[in-house]
Write a protein that holds these residues in place. Structure first.
Motif, PDB file in Angstrom:
ATOM      1  N   UNK A   1      -2.804   0.018  -3.796  1.00 21.11           N
ATOM      2  CA  UNK A   1      -1.950   0.990  -3.497  1.00 21.11           C
ATOM      3  C   UNK A   1      -0.728   1.274  -4.034  1.00 21.11           C
TER       4      UNK A   1
ATOM      5  N   UNK B   1       0.340  -0.454  -6.782  1.00 16.02           N
ATOM      6  CA  UNK B   1       0.222  -0.117  -7.962  1.00 16.02           C
ATOM      7  C   UNK B   1       0.002   1.327  -8.439  1.00 16.02           C
ATOM      8  N   UNK B   2      -0.530   1.983  -7.518  1.00 15.89           N
ATOM      9  CA  UNK B   2      -0.816   3.484  -7.655  1.00 15.89           C
ATOM     10  C   UNK B   2       0.210   4.437  -6.926  1.00 15.89           C
ATOM     11  N   UNK B   3       1.406   3.674  -6.706  1.00 15.65           N
ATOM     12  CA  UNK B   3       2.337   4.619  -6.399  1.00 15.65           C
ATOM     13  C   UNK B   3       2.822   4.639  -4.838  1.00 15.65           C
ATOM     14  N   UNK B   4       2.360   3.905  -4.060  1.00 14.05           N
ATOM     15  CA  UNK B   4       2.848   3.505  -2.526  1.00 14.05           C
ATOM     16  C   UNK B   4       4.159   3.023  -2.721  1.00 14.05           C
ATOM     17  N   UNK B   5       5.098   3.572  -2.179  1.00 14.26           N
ATOM     18  CA  UNK B   5       6.547   3.088  -2.643  1.00 14.26           C
ATOM     19  C   UNK B   5       6.763   1.757  -1.518  1.00 14.26           C
TER      20      UNK B   5
ATOM     21  N   UNK C   1       1.210  -3.750 -13.139  1.00 15.34           N
ATOM     22  CA  UNK C   1       1.412  -2.176 -13.372  1.00 15.34           C
ATOM     23  C   UNK C   1       2.803  -2.003 -13.735  1.00 15.34           C
TER      24      UNK C   1
ATOM     25  N   UNK D   1       5.660  -2.882 -11.859  1.00 17.78           N
ATOM     26  CA  UNK D   1       6.594  -2.617 -10.950  1.00 17.78           C
ATOM     27  C   UNK D   1       7.421  -3.900 -10.572  1.00 17.78           C
TER      28      UNK D   1
END
Lengths: 273, 359
Positions: free
Chosen positions: B87, B89-93, B111, B113
């Protein structure tokens, strides 16, 4: 209508089976939820449901439900109007597509949005530049909930509009009434009870939505945790009593909705007569 | 009647709209970081750390307030470690991630980040607290289980999750491997013994919490191979029903923490996030960790919480809070050449574990 004497036993067997079924499937678990939520005393129950995070989850759930209902009411009226009052190519297909959201598994809905708006998608940099957060934020939860409850309002109105026909509206148009006036004075009075009925169904489903929201929420405590997600969190944290206490709040909300529903249903039937 | 209904509906619609607009504004306000003197940060973590971070966040808020005068609001997210990693990696900040394994942080790093080299950013390979693998047995230990070789005997029911899906289960497997290795066995003999062990497994759940529930709620098996902190939590939840047996050798499990570089740079929270993680090593925080049944990395603090008998059995949760059994020899993942090598040799499709489980 007179009941024949010899179908007595069949009737009672059927009634017993349905009552038993209802008891095992619905009443027993509901009683269990309520009893368990008071297992550690009334004080514990009150503490569990007045917990800061529980309150935030409740508020979020109410918001999401309200926004979802507004979106789907507007969409539902437009879609129903369009599908019953105009004829165009592909109408049948659109009509079938409206039902897609309830037939698709909610987890797929969640994943679709993660893939479309997530960090690895092509749209993400654009959204980022515009400072728009969709997934793992409240808009994503709303989006997913709107999607899974999309057909409820439209599906309730379409049959009424179809049954009603277009004569009155055509007559009004010939007399020079504006489109809005026709809708307000002729169409709306016919559909209002079925509209309310659809809204209630939509609200009930939106409140309890778990699957799609679970995928897209990110489970940020106090920010993106709706009531169903919060219940799961409590349950997995060994706080069974707390989980059941919050569950009973959700159950009470559902019961309120159910009462509204039966009121609207009664009026709906009355109106048809 | 009809008119009244229309008015009521209009009223409801308008009020809902007003509510949504104000609500939206509030939500937008809450989202901004560094609003006045309130700083916001998000810690995305894994399942069993809920209680730990609930306590630690209170400690850290006071510390930050004292240091800078700012109030911090910390948002927690918990779930399965690998799922959480995906999550993020998928954009959960997340400003910081605190996961069960280094490998899960690798997912976020891959990813883009987190910059490489995150394990050297904080002390002890970025593991402020550790855990180990122990046995949870039923009260009075009816099957007399003392060490890893007892798990291979006939008639013992073992509960452990599958190493294919669970991080905890991989530690279980490697700890068992190390025990047999210590007995001077050749690799064939080790494999033979581990095969016997997995033949005794009654239920192979997909995750650690699932296995715990199988053992405690559903009453399956004689022994649960578990995270030490999970075992203590089960003892606390069900007093008088279980005992903890600490085997002679085990493995040092190192949950790893990292600052999510991309997010903190964007939000301007690097200083806060870095302090959040490095304060995990302070004496105060190390005691919070010990009180939540994680092993602190500071040896002096371990001493404070050391269990004061030479016995390797804990029959009830010690009331004085001294629970750490130090009489245990622990290996670590380096012994197996690091995670990528261990996964390659043991856990990939067709690797050793698959062969063992097929037999």
């Amino acid at each position: 209508m007179r009941v024949r004497k010899n179908d007595g036993p069949v009737k009672w067997v059927l009634i017993t089976i349905s009552a038993l079924f209802l008891f095992v499937m619905l009443i027993l678990p509901l009683i269990y939820v309520i009893v368990t939520s008071f297992k550690d005393g009334v004080q514990y129950f009150v503490n569990a449901i007045t917990d800061e995070y529980a309150k935030k989850a409740l508020i979020l759930t109410v918001w999401v439900t309200a926004i979802t209902v507004i979106c789907n009411t507007v969409f539902g009226i437009f879609a129903a109007w369009c599908l019953t009052r105009y004829s165009f190519k592909g109408k049948k297909r659109i009509s079938a597509l409206i039902d897609l959201p309830v037939t698709v598994s909610p987890i797929i809905v969640g994943l679709i949005y993660v893939l479309t708006y997530g960090r690895q998608s092509a749209v993400y940099p654009i959204l980022k530049n515009l400072d728009i957060k969709i997934i793992f934020a409240v808009p994503g939860i709303v989006l997913a909930t709107v999607f899974v409850t999309l057909p409820f309002v439209a599906r309730e109105i379409i049959p009424v509009l179809n049954a009603k026909g277009t004569e009155e509206e055509e007559a009004a148009a010939l007399m020079g009434a504006s489109g809005f006036r026709i809708f307000k004075d002729i169409t709306f009075p016919h559909i209002k009870w079925s509209l309310l009925y659809g809204i209630v169904l939509c609200a009930a489903r939106a409140m309890g939505e778990f699957g799609a929201v679970s995928v897209i929420s990110g489970h940020l405590r106090g920010k993106t945790n709706t009531l169903p997600l919060y219940i799961e969190l409590l349950y997995q944290g060994y706080d069974f009593t707390g989980a059941f206490a919050v569950s009973s709040v959700l159950v009470i909300m559902a019961v309120c909705i159910l009462i509204l529903r039966s009121i609207f249903e009664k009026n709906l039937i009355k109106n048809k007569d | 009647m009809k008119k009244r209904l229309g008015k009521v509906m209009a009223f409801v619609a308008v009020s809902i709209m007003i509510m949504s607009v104000t609500g939206g504004c509030e939500a937008a306000k809450e989202d901004s970081t560094g609003d006045g003197d309130v700083m916001q940060m998000t810690n995305v973590s894994y399942d069993p750390t809920r209680e730990l971070y609930a306590n630690y966040n209170e400690v850290f808020k006071d510390h930050w307030k004292e240091k800078t005068g700012q109030t911090v609001e910390i948002t927690q997210s918990h779930g399965g470690s690998s799922k959480q990693a995906l999550e993020v990696a998928n954009g959960l900040e997340a400003d910081v991630v605190t996961f069960a394994l280094e490998g899960d942080i690798d997912v976020v790093a891959d990813a883009g980040l987190i910059e490489p080299g995150f394990t050297s950013e904080f002390e002890h390979a970025s593991s402020p607290y550790t855990s180990t693998i122990v046995f949870l047995v039923r009260k009075d230990n009816p099957k007399d289980i003392k060490d890893w070789d007892d798990l291979t005997k006939d008639g013992i029911g073992v509960i452990t999750p599958s190493p294919k899906t669970s991080g905890g289960a991989r530690w279980n497997y490697l700890a068992a491997w190390y025990y047999f290795e210590k007995q001077g066995m050749s690799e064939e003999e080790i494999i033979e013994n581990i095969t016997k062990l997995y033949k005794n497994v009654l239920v192979l759940d997909s995750g650690a919490r699932g296995s715990t529930t199988t053992f405690t709620e559903n009453g399956q098996g004689d022994v649960l191979i578990a995270w030490e902190n999970e075992a203590f939590l089960s003892m606390k939840e069900n007093p008088g029903e279980y005992e903890i047996v600490v085997p002679s050798v085990s493995i040092l499990c190192q949950p790893t923490v990292a600052v999510v570089d991309e997010i903190v740079d964007e939000r301007g929270t690097r200083e806060l996030a870095t302090e959040y993680l490095s304060y995990l090593y302070s004496d105060e925080a190390q005691r919070v960790e010990a009180e939540n049944y994680y092993r602190p990395s500071d040896t002096d603090i371990i001493e404070e919480y050391a269990y004061d008998t030479s016995d390797n059995v804990i029959t009830e949760v010690p009331e004085d809070g001294k629970w750490i059994i130090t009489n245990i020899e622990m290996t670590d993942i380096e012994h197996f050449g690091g995670w990528p090598a261990a996964i390659d040799k043991h856990f990939n499709d067709g690797a050793l574990f698959d062969q063992i489980y097929e037999n």
